[in-house]
Design a protein around this motif. Sequence first.
Motif, PDB file in Angstrom:
ATOM      1  N   ASP A 171     -34.678   6.004 -18.326  1.00  0.00           N
ATOM      2  CA  ASP A 171     -33.255   6.233 -18.119  1.00  0.00           C
ATOM      3  C   ASP A 171     -32.479   5.551 -19.240  1.00  0.00           C
ATOM      4  N   ALA A 172     -31.170   5.404 -19.054  1.00  0.00           N
ATOM      5  CA  ALA A 172     -30.328   4.836 -20.111  1.00  0.00           C
ATOM      6  C   ALA A 172     -30.698   3.398 -20.440  1.00  0.00           C
ATOM      7  N   ASP A 173     -31.330   2.702 -19.491  1.00  0.00           N
ATOM      8  CA  ASP A 173     -31.709   1.298 -19.713  1.00  0.00           C
ATOM      9  C   ASP A 173     -33.129   1.153 -20.234  1.00  0.00           C
ATOM     10  N   GLY A 174     -33.807   2.270 -20.519  1.00  0.00           N
ATOM     11  CA  GLY A 174     -35.167   2.201 -21.052  1.00  0.00           C
ATOM     12  C   GLY A 174     -36.211   2.635 -20.034  1.00  0.00           C
ATOM     13  N   ASP A 175     -37.468   2.304 -20.316  1.00  0.00           N
ATOM     14  CA  ASP A 175     -38.589   2.691 -19.459  1.00  0.00           C
ATOM     15  C   ASP A 175     -38.745   1.705 -18.305  1.00  0.00           C
TER      16      ASP A 175
END
Length: 210
Positions: free
Chosen positions: A24-28
Amino acid sequence: MLEFRRQVMALKQFSGKFPFTVTDADGDKQSEVQLAGKIGFRLEQEDMYAVFSVPLLATDPVKYSLAQDLQTGLPTSGGGLAYNLFGSGGALEYGANGALGRVVVSNAGDARVWPTVTIAGELASGFFYQRLDTGEVIRYDRVVPAGTTVSVDHRTGEVLIDGASDGSTYLTRFDFFSAGPGESFDVQFNSIGASSGTPLMTLTIADGHY
């Protein structure tokens, strides 16, 4: 499309848990999941797209970021000296500094997480390591030969020698510690008795998210 269906249906072969990663927008972020029902697949011939559903169950509700391996050897003394150069903001340094034998553990997530710690020999009588802010200690009283590893899972309490044999009987102190949301602390690595070669502690941990 038929090849895609084959790949989706191949998930049925997983009878146990397997890693599942979402980006997502915050990474894996990753969880351990298992199949929790029947896989559904429908092919829309007119529009040429597929609809599928894979019911999954994660018994651990925490989603984990990319794991970090924090490593240190045993503490060593050094012959280094440092002289402050007052007024200049610098220093003169002579010789090599010693090593504290510590790692700094942190959890930037909002869920509590537990590390796994792996110790590699050679340690003649075993080892202990300590969370310095709380005094919690894990102590293992048995030789760790060169080429052998001992891993301690703080979440489950499992202790494995070379990833296979049960070593929990050799723990004489077992204060399994965790890292709460936003926590940061030092962990100190020490030998019990003599050591040789390059013993190494690797602490593996990942930020946890709900």
